[in-house]
Design a protein around this motif. Sequence first.
Motif: not given
Length: 245
Positions: A49-59
């Motif tokens: 559902g979500s990534g982290i700051r500076g990094k998308s969930v896809i990445d």
Amino acid sequence: MTMENDFDVKQRGSWLVKDMSPDDKPREKALANGIETLSSTELLAIIFGSGIRGKSVIDLSREILADVENRLDRLARLSVQALSSRYDGIGPAKAISLAAAIELGRRCQREIEKNDNNNNSTISGSQSIYREMRYHIDNLQHEEFWIVFLSRSNKIIGKECISKGGVAMTVVDVRIIMKSALDRLASGIILVHNHPSGNCNPSGQDDSITRRVNEATKFFDIKLLDHLIITSSGYYSYHDNGKLN
């Protein structure tokens, strides 16, 4: 209230699925083209559902898959604790969501196998017993030793896990195997256990237990038809390799 602008979203790497462009949103792609068209990365992104700051969930999803060499079976073997400690951005909630999705997949496959076997439960060789048992044990992180009980016509009349062990071995008692076979009035049995290491080759201990069970079954007119060692990448059959008399 401070409104978030497009620049803020770009700076943090579009870490939420909802911040992606419509063409990149996994959910929208699944609705338009079918869930089966999504890549493993996109499926993971939906779960997280979500990534982290500076990094998308896809990445984030792509990096996790790369770490397990894009092997979903290896990802499935990671515990919730291992996922949480191994990857930045994967806390207990995301790890449990992934574990739940994997477990649902396993249960679905087991039900499919069970229904198939209800229609045709006759064992015709190592491939059929592999299909019957692989979803029970191929992704476990510990060893389990199972017995499959067969009628005179090689139909499955029961299955039983008789021993659970550690990563490298499990203790097997020949007397328990024979008692279980006699209790079920089995005409034949097949031994099945897994190697969490991924190495299909039998160990000296595997050879020993196979030999001892084979000798014991002859006293009760029960046939030891095979002993399968199952891993995430395949299996080893004592019968197919000419190691059963």
